[in-house]
Motif scaffolding. Structure first.
Motif, PDB file in Angstrom:
ATOM      1  N   UNK A 108      -5.913   7.017   9.043  1.00  0.00           N
ATOM      2  CA  UNK A 108      -4.833   8.000   9.024  1.00  0.00           C
ATOM      3  C   UNK A 108      -4.231   8.083   7.628  1.00  0.00           C
ATOM      4  N   UNK A 109      -4.297   9.266   7.029  1.00  0.00           N
ATOM      5  CA  UNK A 109      -3.618   9.519   5.764  1.00  0.00           C
ATOM      6  C   UNK A 109      -2.145   9.765   6.059  1.00  0.00           C
ATOM      7  N   UNK A 110      -1.282   9.253   5.202  1.00  0.00           N
ATOM      8  CA  UNK A 110       0.153   9.296   5.504  1.00  0.00           C
ATOM      9  C   UNK A 110       0.978   9.612   4.268  1.00  0.00           C
ATOM     10  N   UNK A 111       2.047  10.384   4.481  1.00  0.00           N
ATOM     11  CA  UNK A 111       3.058  10.598   3.455  1.00  0.00           C
ATOM     12  C   UNK A 111       4.399  10.031   3.917  1.00  0.00           C
ATOM     13  N   UNK A 112       4.353   9.124   4.879  1.00  0.00           N
ATOM     14  CA  UNK A 112       5.558   8.431   5.316  1.00  0.00           C
ATOM     15  C   UNK A 112       6.013   7.451   4.241  1.00  0.00           C
ATOM     16  N   UNK A 113       7.290   7.093   4.295  1.00  0.00           N
ATOM     17  CA  UNK A 113       7.816   6.130   3.331  1.00  0.00           C
ATOM     18  C   UNK A 113       7.422   4.693   3.673  1.00  0.00           C
ATOM     19  N   UNK A 114       7.267   4.418   4.955  1.00  0.00           N
ATOM     20  CA  UNK A 114       7.063   3.040   5.394  1.00  0.00           C
ATOM     21  C   UNK A 114       5.716   2.871   6.085  1.00  0.00           C
ATOM     22  N   UNK A 115       5.211   1.656   6.037  1.00  0.00           N
ATOM     23  CA  UNK A 115       3.998   1.323   6.775  1.00  0.00           C
ATOM     24  C   UNK A 115       4.254   1.421   8.271  1.00  0.00           C
ATOM     25  N   UNK A 168       0.497  -8.088 -11.673  1.00  0.00           N
ATOM     26  CA  UNK A 168       1.306  -7.511 -12.734  1.00  0.00           C
ATOM     27  C   UNK A 168       1.599  -6.041 -12.542  1.00  0.00           C
ATOM     28  N   UNK A 169       1.738  -5.611 -11.278  1.00  0.00           N
ATOM     29  CA  UNK A 169       1.992  -4.210 -10.960  1.00  0.00           C
ATOM     30  C   UNK A 169       3.457  -4.001 -10.602  1.00  0.00           C
ATOM     31  N   UNK A 170       3.898  -2.749 -10.627  1.00  0.00           N
ATOM     32  CA  UNK A 170       5.287  -2.422 -10.331  1.00  0.00           C
ATOM     33  C   UNK A 170       5.436  -2.035  -8.866  1.00  0.00           C
ATOM     34  N   UNK A 171       6.006  -2.914  -8.016  1.00  0.00           N
ATOM     35  CA  UNK A 171       6.097  -2.613  -6.588  1.00  0.00           C
ATOM     36  C   UNK A 171       7.087  -1.491  -6.269  1.00  0.00           C
ATOM     37  N   UNK A 172       7.997  -1.188  -7.201  1.00  0.00           N
ATOM     38  CA  UNK A 172       9.017  -0.171  -6.934  1.00  0.00           C
ATOM     39  C   UNK A 172       8.429   1.235  -6.924  1.00  0.00           C
ATOM     40  N   UNK A 173       7.227   1.377  -7.426  1.00  0.00           N
ATOM     41  CA  UNK A 173       6.561   2.676  -7.411  1.00  0.00           C
ATOM     42  C   UNK A 173       5.430   2.728  -6.386  1.00  0.00           C
ATOM     43  N   UNK A 174       5.420   1.766  -5.488  1.00  0.00           N
ATOM     44  CA  UNK A 174       4.406   1.755  -4.429  1.00  0.00           C
ATOM     45  C   UNK A 174       4.681   2.873  -3.433  1.00  0.00           C
ATOM     46  N   UNK A 175       3.637   3.526  -2.964  1.00  0.00           N
ATOM     47  CA  UNK A 175       3.782   4.561  -1.940  1.00  0.00           C
ATOM     48  C   UNK A 175       2.626   4.453  -0.953  1.00  0.00           C
ATOM     49  N   UNK A 176       2.933   4.679   0.297  1.00  0.00           N
ATOM     50  CA  UNK A 176       1.914   4.565   1.341  1.00  0.00           C
ATOM     51  C   UNK A 176       0.911   5.706   1.214  1.00  0.00           C
ATOM     52  N   UNK A 177      -0.368   5.346   1.163  1.00  0.00           N
ATOM     53  CA  UNK A 177      -1.456   6.318   1.126  1.00  0.00           C
ATOM     54  C   UNK A 177      -1.961   6.595   2.537  1.00  0.00           C
ATOM     55  N   UNK A 178      -2.023   5.558   3.345  1.00  0.00           N
ATOM     56  CA  UNK A 178      -2.515   5.687   4.711  1.00  0.00           C
ATOM     57  C   UNK A 178      -2.844   4.318   5.266  1.00  0.00           C
TER      58      UNK A 178
END
Length: 253
Positions: A108-115, A168-178
């Motif tokens: 499922x592809x998702x544009x939701x904010x949360x898992x 070494x990644x920025x978690x504040x820019x993480x977004x759910x893909x699916x």
């Protein structure tokens, strides 16, 4: 049985119907193929059908029922695939061979904010001009996305933050893909995930500015993506991201 509801779902300047089977996805695909419906119109448990084709499909054998009746009968058949708003079923695999008999795997592809609820694993999808960031699987099965199991009492976003810190990644820019959702109602002794649903979420993250923090990580060039990652259960999500054509109507229930 094949069912279709009246054209009532607006999208892209027209109205759409939903075509479903209460018998099997195979019956649905066979009917759609005979009718000349493109596979891109398939939305996991139904086909989106433009209004001008409704009468033709009824004449071909689909039974016209109202939308509520269609949804009820699809749910009762066990073929309904639930999803949240701003989500789209990319693929669904009944009798998925890697799951216990009678199970299903939904991508499922998702544009939701949360898992989604029951997320048990998070993965980081990092893409830039160098390719996709991968690590070698611990079982020797080749490259995969950086992955972390969600610990007991841990939220999915906390697991993503911990995974990001490792690389070494920025978690504040993480977004759910699916996500991949296992639907397992009768687990066997070897199945170790929650039932009936266990979700494996993929989060997009920006690439690191400096060198990779984890020594085992490397960049996989785009020409190797399909060959080296195409067997992963989450692979259809990456394909969907790179598919600029998109779906047909996306007139969801």
């Amino acid at each position: 049985m094949l069912l279709i509801d009246p054209p009532a779902w607006p999208a892209h300047g027209r109205l759409w119907s939903h075509l479903v089977s209460t018998t099997s996805y195979a019956e649905l695909h066979e009917f759609a193929e005979r009718a000349g419906l493109p596979r891109r119109a398939f939305e996991g448990d139904h086909y989106d059908v433009p209004e001008e084709r409704h009468a033709e499909l009824v004449a071909a054998g689909a039974v016209s029922v109202d939308g509520r009746e269609l949804l009820k009968r699809l749910r009762d058949s066990g073929l309904r695939i639930p999803k949240r708003k701003h989500e789209r079923v990319v693929t669904s695999t009944p009798e998925a061979p890697w799951l216990p008999p009678g199970s299903r795997a939904d991508v499922i592809a998702s544009r939701q904010d949360d898992a989604p609820p029951n997320t048990v694993v998070v993965r980081a999808l990092v893409r830039d001009a160098r390719g996709v960031l991968v690590v070698e699987r611990a079982d020797g099965g080749g490259p995969d996305l950086p992955t972390r199991r969600v610990q007991s009492g841990e939220r999915a976003d906390e697991a993503v933050a911990a995974l990001a810190a490792d690389f070494g990644l920025n978690p504040h820019r993480a977004h759910l893909v699916g996500y991949v959702r296992n639907v397992v109602r009768e687990p066997d002794v070897d199945y170790g995930w929650p039932t009936p649903h266990a979700c494996f979420a993929v989060f997009g993250l920006p690439g690191p500015h400096d060198s990779l923090a984890a020594g085992t990580a490397r960049w996989l060039a785009s020409e190797r993506h399909a060959a080296d990652l195409g067997s992963r259960h989450w692979w259809p999500l990456l394909e969907a991201l790179e598919d600029s054509a998109g779906g047909a109507g996306h007139a969801h229930h």
